[in-house]
Design a protein around this motif. Sequence first.
Motif, PDB file in Angstrom:
ATOM      1  N   ARG A   1      24.203 124.915  41.471  1.00 19.34           N
ATOM      2  CA  ARG A   1      23.515 125.629  42.543  1.00 19.34           C
ATOM      3  C   ARG A   1      22.929 126.933  42.021  1.00 19.34           C
ATOM      4  O   ARG A   1      21.820 127.325  42.385  1.00 19.34           O
ATOM      5  N   TYR A   2      23.655 127.610  41.149  1.00 16.19           N
ATOM      6  CA  TYR A   2      23.186 128.869  40.571  1.00 16.19           C
ATOM      7  C   TYR A   2      21.962 128.625  39.676  1.00 16.19           C
ATOM      8  O   TYR A   2      20.993 129.376  39.724  1.00 16.19           O
TER       9      TYR A   2
ATOM     10  N   ALA B   1      15.650 131.326  40.246  1.00 21.93           N
ATOM     11  CA  ALA B   1      16.157 131.141  38.895  1.00 21.93           C
ATOM     12  C   ALA B   1      15.011 131.194  37.887  1.00 21.93           C
ATOM     13  O   ALA B   1      13.890 130.776  38.181  1.00 21.93           O
ATOM     14  N   PRO B   2      15.268 131.711  36.686  1.00 21.72           N
ATOM     15  CA  PRO B   2      14.216 131.730  35.667  1.00 21.72           C
ATOM     16  C   PRO B   2      13.873 130.310  35.233  1.00 21.72           C
ATOM     17  O   PRO B   2      14.725 129.423  35.207  1.00 21.72           O
ATOM     18  N   LEU B   3      12.623 130.108  34.901  1.00 20.11           N
ATOM     19  CA  LEU B   3      12.188 128.793  34.450  1.00 20.11           C
ATOM     20  C   LEU B   3      12.791 128.486  33.082  1.00 20.11           C
ATOM     21  O   LEU B   3      13.071 129.387  32.291  1.00 20.11           O
ATOM     22  N   ILE B   4      12.958 127.213  32.810  1.00 21.53           N
ATOM     23  CA  ILE B   4      13.506 126.821  31.517  1.00 21.53           C
ATOM     24  C   ILE B   4      12.506 127.138  30.407  1.00 21.53           C
ATOM     25  O   ILE B   4      12.860 127.608  29.346  1.00 21.53           O
ATOM     26  N   LEU B   5      11.232 126.902  30.676  1.00 21.10           N
ATOM     27  CA  LEU B   5      10.191 127.164  29.692  1.00 21.10           C
ATOM     28  C   LEU B   5       9.125 128.047  30.328  1.00 21.10           C
ATOM     29  O   LEU B   5       8.477 127.652  31.294  1.00 21.10           O
ATOM     30  N   GLU B   6       8.974 129.259  29.819  1.00 19.26           N
ATOM     31  CA  GLU B   6       7.954 130.174  30.305  1.00 19.26           C
ATOM     32  C   GLU B   6       6.905 130.339  29.209  1.00 19.26           C
ATOM     33  O   GLU B   6       7.081 131.112  28.271  1.00 19.26           O
TER      34      GLU B   6
END
Length: 61
Positions: free
Chosen positions: A40-41, A47-52
Motif C-alpha cells: 500500500r505504501y 509514491a515516486p515513480l520507479i523510472l523517472e
Amino acid sequence: MRYEEKAKIAIVRVLVPVAVFICSPVLLIAGAPIRRRYLRYIYRAEAPLILEKERGRVSVH
C-alpha cells in the motif's frame, strides 16, 4: 574433532531445515499484514515513480 561434536553438528544440519520447513507457513501468515502495508505504501498515489526519465533516476521501490 570428537565424535560427540560431529554428532551435534550432524543433528543441527538435519534439524535446521526441518525447523524452517515447519515455521515457513507461520511466517507467511504472520507477514501478510506487513506485506500488505508495504505494498500500500509503495503503490500510493504520491509514491515516486520507479523510472523517472526526466530526472534520470531509478527508484529502488
